[in-house]
Design an enzyme around this catalytic site. Structure first.
Site, short mmCIF file in Angstrom:
data_model
loop_
_atom_site.label_atom_id
_atom_site.label_comp_id
_atom_site.label_asym_id
_atom_site.label_seq_id
_atom_site.Cartn_x
_atom_site.Cartn_y
_atom_site.Cartn_z
CG ASN A 83 -2.29 0.61 0.90
OD1 ASN A 83 -2.35 1.64 0.26
ND2 ASN A 83 -3.36 0.00 1.38
CG HIS A 113 22.51 2.42 12.87
ND1 HIS A 113 23.26 2.66 11.75
CD2 HIS A 113 21.23 2.61 12.49
CE1 HIS A 113 22.47 3.01 10.75
NE2 HIS A 113 21.22 2.98 11.17
N GLY A 140 -1.50 -1.15 8.62
CA GLY A 140 -0.93 0.16 8.34
C GLY A 140 -0.08 0.67 9.50
CB THR A 163 10.33 -6.27 19.35
OG1 THR A 163 9.35 -6.87 20.20
CG2 THR A 163 10.04 -4.79 19.20
#
Length: 174
Positions: A83, A113, A140, A163
């Site tokens: 989308n 990082h 979304g 996560t």
């Protein structure tokens, strides 16, 4: 590991790499320009500007606003829908199975990082692949973090920050 490997080769092999390397910056710029061409004038004909970057793709729809880092590590199955305003940071492989639906504003991040400030300042990066199974629906605004695998038929809720790995048939609401 050879000391004369390029940063791009290191990145593709899953090794630590320098994200501010000139070659990598130029590759990201080329991908940004390809995305901009499609996003400015979305059509099936202009979709080729993006898909020619991809490692592999089946039948798919990509709505305008799509952005990727390189495109070269993106593998997309059949009948996928991406989308509006989605971001794929593909320093490692991003693999979408068949029949994947991705809601507007979803982001897939393979790059990470160091937690050490000096290493971060020097441009060090590392990346882990994202694998999304078949018939997955990502709501979304969801964010998929590096190294995540989402099983077949899973649902990721809108605005979820994923996560951990998500099992087959699981509903992850974040």
């Amino acid at each position: 590991m050879s000391d004369n490997q390029t940063e791009f080769e290191k990145m593709r092999q899953g090794l630590a790499f320098n994200g501010i390397d000139t070659d990598l910056r130029l590759r990201r710029e080329a991908a940004r320009l390809a995305c901009a061409k499609y996003n400015a004038h979305p059509s099936k004909g202009n979709l080729r500007h993006i898909t020619r970057l991809f490692a592999q793709f089946g039948s798919l729809v990509i709505e305008p606003g799509f952005q990727c880092d390189y495109g070269t590590q993106i593998h997309i199955g059949e009948r996928c829908y991406i989308n509006f305003n989605c971001v794929f940071l593909d320093s490692a492989q991003i693999t979408l199975g068949d029949d994947v639906l991705i809601g507007p504003g979803a982001h897939l991040y393979t790059v990470d990082h160091p937690r050490d400030a000096l290493a971060r300042a020097a441009g060090e990066c590392h990346a882990k692949p994202i694998v999304i199974g078949d018939k997955v629906w990502i709501g979304g605004g969801a964010k998929i973090l590096p190294g995540i695998t989402i099983g077949n038929n899973a649902i990721i809720g809108a605005n979820a920050v994923v996560t951990r790995d998500v099992a087959d048939h699981e509903r992850y609401l974040g």
